[in-house]
Design a protein around this motif. Structure first.
Motif, PDB file in Angstrom:
ATOM      1  N   LEU A  70       0.822  -1.210   0.000  1.00  0.00           N
ATOM      2  CA  LEU A  70       0.000   0.000   0.000  1.00  0.00           C
ATOM      3  C   LEU A  70       0.855   1.260   0.000  1.00  0.00           C
ATOM      4  N   ASP A  71       2.073   1.169   0.506  1.00  0.00           N
ATOM      5  CA  ASP A  71       2.968   2.325   0.492  1.00  0.00           C
ATOM      6  C   ASP A  71       3.338   2.734  -0.932  1.00  0.00           C
ATOM      7  N   ASP A  72       3.273   1.776  -1.858  1.00  0.00           N
ATOM      8  CA  ASP A  72       3.625   2.061  -3.252  1.00  0.00           C
ATOM      9  C   ASP A  72       2.485   2.702  -4.025  1.00  0.00           C
ATOM     10  N   ILE A  73       1.295   2.715  -3.448  1.00  0.00           N
ATOM     11  CA  ILE A  73       0.119   3.249  -4.131  1.00  0.00           C
ATOM     12  C   ILE A  73       0.048   4.764  -3.943  1.00  0.00           C
ATOM     13  N   ASP A  74      -0.188   5.502  -5.038  1.00  0.00           N
ATOM     14  CA  ASP A  74      -0.240   6.960  -4.984  1.00  0.00           C
ATOM     15  C   ASP A  74      -1.628   7.508  -4.681  1.00  0.00           C
ATOM     16  N   ALA A  75      -2.658   6.764  -5.057  1.00  0.00           N
ATOM     17  CA  ALA A  75      -4.029   7.227  -4.821  1.00  0.00           C
ATOM     18  C   ALA A  75      -4.977   6.031  -4.887  1.00  0.00           C
ATOM     19  N   ILE A  76      -6.164   6.221  -4.332  1.00  0.00           N
ATOM     20  CA  ILE A  76      -7.176   5.157  -4.301  1.00  0.00           C
ATOM     21  C   ILE A  76      -8.472   5.703  -4.876  1.00  0.00           C
ATOM     22  N   ALA A  77      -9.112   4.887  -5.735  1.00  0.00           N
ATOM     23  CA  ALA A  77     -10.357   5.298  -6.376  1.00  0.00           C
ATOM     24  C   ALA A  77     -11.397   4.200  -6.232  1.00  0.00           C
ATOM     25  N   ALA A  78     -12.659   4.580  -6.307  1.00  0.00           N
ATOM     26  CA  ALA A  78     -13.739   3.594  -6.226  1.00  0.00           C
ATOM     27  C   ALA A  78     -14.979   4.121  -6.921  1.00  0.00           C
ATOM     28  N   THR A  79     -15.777   3.203  -7.431  1.00  0.00           N
ATOM     29  CA  THR A  79     -17.060   3.559  -8.036  1.00  0.00           C
ATOM     30  C   THR A  79     -18.020   4.068  -6.963  1.00  0.00           C
ATOM     31  N   ASN A  80     -18.680   5.194  -7.236  1.00  0.00           N
ATOM     32  CA  ASN A  80     -19.684   5.674  -6.281  1.00  0.00           C
ATOM     33  C   ASN A  80     -21.072   5.825  -6.908  1.00  0.00           C
ATOM     34  N   ARG A  81     -21.190   5.573  -8.229  1.00  0.00           N
ATOM     35  CA  ARG A  81     -22.484   5.669  -8.900  1.00  0.00           C
ATOM     36  C   ARG A  81     -22.368   5.230 -10.334  1.00  0.00           C
ATOM     37  N   PRO A  82     -23.432   4.802 -10.989  1.00  0.00           N
ATOM     38  CA  PRO A  82     -24.667   4.273 -10.401  1.00  0.00           C
ATOM     39  C   PRO A  82     -24.488   2.793 -10.082  1.00  0.00           C
ATOM     40  N   GLY A  83     -25.493   2.169  -9.473  1.00  0.00           N
ATOM     41  CA  GLY A  83     -25.409   0.750  -9.153  1.00  0.00           C
ATOM     42  C   GLY A  83     -26.335   0.366  -8.018  1.00  0.00           C
ATOM     43  N   LEU A  84     -26.175  -0.839  -7.528  1.00  0.00           N
ATOM     44  CA  LEU A  84     -26.935  -1.297  -6.368  1.00  0.00           C
ATOM     45  C   LEU A  84     -26.362  -0.625  -5.124  1.00  0.00           C
ATOM     46  N   MET A  85     -27.205   0.038  -4.356  1.00  0.00           N
ATOM     47  CA  MET A  85     -26.719   0.830  -3.230  1.00  0.00           C
ATOM     48  C   MET A  85     -25.900   0.004  -2.238  1.00  0.00           C
ATOM     49  N   GLY A  86     -26.404  -1.164  -1.847  1.00  0.00           N
ATOM     50  CA  GLY A  86     -25.667  -1.995  -0.897  1.00  0.00           C
ATOM     51  C   GLY A  86     -24.318  -2.404  -1.423  1.00  0.00           C
ATOM     52  N   SER A  87     -24.253  -2.762  -2.704  1.00  0.00           N
ATOM     53  CA  SER A  87     -22.986  -3.163  -3.319  1.00  0.00           C
ATOM     54  C   SER A  87     -22.015  -1.992  -3.406  1.00  0.00           C
ATOM     55  N   LEU A  88     -22.516  -0.854  -3.852  1.00  0.00           N
ATOM     56  CA  LEU A  88     -21.678   0.341  -3.955  1.00  0.00           C
ATOM     57  C   LEU A  88     -21.049   0.701  -2.614  1.00  0.00           C
ATOM     58  N   LEU A  89     -21.871   0.662  -1.567  1.00  0.00           N
ATOM     59  CA  LEU A  89     -21.408   1.094  -0.247  1.00  0.00           C
ATOM     60  C   LEU A  89     -20.238   0.270   0.259  1.00  0.00           C
ATOM     61  N   VAL A  90     -20.235  -1.030  -0.046  1.00  0.00           N
ATOM     62  CA  VAL A  90     -19.162  -1.887   0.468  1.00  0.00           C
ATOM     63  C   VAL A  90     -17.815  -1.479  -0.117  1.00  0.00           C
ATOM     64  N   GLY A  91     -17.714  -1.460  -1.442  1.00  0.00           N
ATOM     65  CA  GLY A  91     -16.442  -1.119  -2.072  1.00  0.00           C
ATOM     66  C   GLY A  91     -16.032   0.315  -1.840  1.00  0.00           C
ATOM     67  N   PHE A  92     -17.016   1.231  -1.911  1.00  0.00           N
ATOM     68  CA  PHE A  92     -16.720   2.651  -1.754  1.00  0.00           C
ATOM     69  C   PHE A  92     -16.257   2.972  -0.340  1.00  0.00           C
ATOM     70  N   THR A  93     -16.942   2.432   0.650  1.00  0.00           N
ATOM     71  CA  THR A  93     -16.563   2.690   2.047  1.00  0.00           C
ATOM     72  C   THR A  93     -15.194   2.100   2.366  1.00  0.00           C
ATOM     73  N   PHE A  94     -14.948   0.910   1.849  1.00  0.00           N
ATOM     74  CA  PHE A  94     -13.630   0.286   2.063  1.00  0.00           C
ATOM     75  C   PHE A  94     -12.537   1.161   1.459  1.00  0.00           C
ATOM     76  N   ALA A  95     -12.741   1.617   0.215  1.00  0.00           N
ATOM     77  CA  ALA A  95     -11.727   2.414  -0.472  1.00  0.00           C
ATOM     78  C   ALA A  95     -11.507   3.758   0.215  1.00  0.00           C
ATOM     79  N   LYS A  96     -12.591   4.411   0.593  1.00  0.00           N
ATOM     80  CA  LYS A  96     -12.464   5.731   1.221  1.00  0.00           C
ATOM     81  C   LYS A  96     -11.781   5.621   2.589  1.00  0.00           C
ATOM     82  N   THR A  97     -12.138   4.592   3.338  1.00  0.00           N
ATOM     83  CA  THR A  97     -11.519   4.386   4.652  1.00  0.00           C
ATOM     84  C   THR A  97     -10.030   4.083   4.508  1.00  0.00           C
ATOM     85  N   LEU A  98      -9.707   3.274   3.515  1.00  0.00           N
ATOM     86  CA  LEU A  98      -8.309   2.935   3.259  1.00  0.00           C
ATOM     87  C   LEU A  98      -7.505   4.183   2.895  1.00  0.00           C
TER      88      LEU A  98
END
Length: 342
Positions: A70-98
């Motif tokens: 993770l130290d080698d990574i310069d930035a983190i991105a994730a899909t936030n729209r459109p899609g299934l809300m429950g599915s979006l929240l899992v990946g997006f929240t994980f990415a934003k928290t990371l």
């Protein structure tokens, strides 16, 4: 610049690491097809639970395959729209928290921009060009002026083309995912066996728009009325005739847009971009340059998200920590539409 991209808008848990918006260092996709197959469609609750179970192992695997930390990574991105809300929240929240924990820049990405960018991970394309975004949720013809700047020319007035494929497959018990199965069966059938109606729309108001609900209804409820004499009533022939009509509907509107705009480059994206008949029909057009993503990048994947994110970050554009997810995007209106990632 190495960006880690996460995609979880529907039923694929995906993570990829892309360098400078082009070089795919790793691309991991965990599909949930076996879990939804028995229901003949995606079950949102199952999808979100599987994302929660798989997101960490998938990200870990992407880092492992890239031989990075993770130290080698310069930035983190994730899909936030459109899609299934429950599915979006899992990946997006994980990415934003990371990203917040690691103090890395974070970029929220519109899923549709990713699909229109997927082909550019292998083929450089100059702007502007015509974009054809076809999937289970979208059927859009647009002029792509930049990676985040679309001029919407036409869209579906009812069902998307991918939705029509899935519903026909479900009705006839062909299996899931419907689009892939219909495509395979169609290759064994005769497209001339039935003459299904081509949707008619008001040319002034819907010049580049498409419609698939009438076609779907004809194939499901009125199939015998359109069958030609002398052809076997087989599922292979039905699939071939249905697919031919659906794809021609898209291509005819796309060709009209190409003539009117003068643009000679077409870039396709989305799950239906993997359809063999669509690829064949556009390949036959010697007057156009038609570019498709490789099959592995037609479906949902993290590489297309990381690829688009690079351009936002290069422009100095990142997302605020209070950015959230959205299941839908506002209905597109014709004309210039700046597709914001925020």
């Amino acid at each position: 610049m190495k960006i880690l991209g996460i995609e979880s808008s529907c039923d694929e848990t995906a993570c990829a690491i892309v360098e400078d918006g082009k070089k795919i260092i790793s691309n991991v996709v965990a599909t949930q097809i076996p879990f939804h197959k028995i229901y003949k469609g995606v079950v949102p609750e199952i999808a979100s639970r599987k994302h929660a179970e798989w997101i960490y192992p998938v990200v870990k695997q992407a880092l492992k395959e890239a031989d990075l930390t993770l130290d080698d990574i310069d930035a983190i991105a994730a899909t936030n729209r459109p899609g299934l809300m429950g599915s979006l929240l899992v990946g997006f929240t994980f990415a934003k928290t990371l990203a917040w924990t690691l103090k890395k820049p974070f970029i929220a990405i519109n899923h549709m921009l990713g699909h229109l960018y997927a082909a550019q991970l292998e083929t450089s394309v100059e702007y502007p060009f015509l974009g054809l975004l076809v999937s289970g949720g979208h059927s859009i013809i647009c002029k792509v002026n930049d990676f985040d700047n679309l001029e919407i020319l036409g869209t579906t007035v009812d069902d998307s083309v991918g939705e029509a494929f899935d519903k026909v497959a479900k009705f006839y018990g062909l299996g899931y995912p419907g689009g892939v199965i219909i495509d395979k069966l169609a290759q064994q059938g005769n497209a001339q066996s039935a003459s299904f109606p081509v949707p008619k729309l008001d040319e002034k108001e819907h010049k580049y728009d498409v419609s698939f609900s009438g076609l779907k209804t004809a194939v499901i409820h009125q199939c015998d009325l359109f069958w030609k004499e002398g052809y076997e009533h087989s599922k292979e022939n039905m699939c071939a005739a249905f697919q031919e009509t659906a794809i021609k509907t898209l291509v005819n509107k796309l060709l009209l847009a190409a003539d009117d705009t003068g643009l000679k480059t077409v870039v396709c994206g989305g799950g239906v971009a993997a359809n063999s008949r669509l690829r064949q029909m556009l390949a036959e057009r010697k007057d156009l340059t038609c570019i498709f993503p490789p099959l592995k990048l037609c479906g949902d994947n993290g590489a297309m998200i990381a690829g688009v994110a690079y351009h936002f970050l290069k422009r100095g554009d990142t997302s605020a920590w209070n950015t959230t997810t959205c299941a839908r995007i506002p209905q597109f209106k014709r004309g210039l539409a700046q597709v914001q990632h925020k």
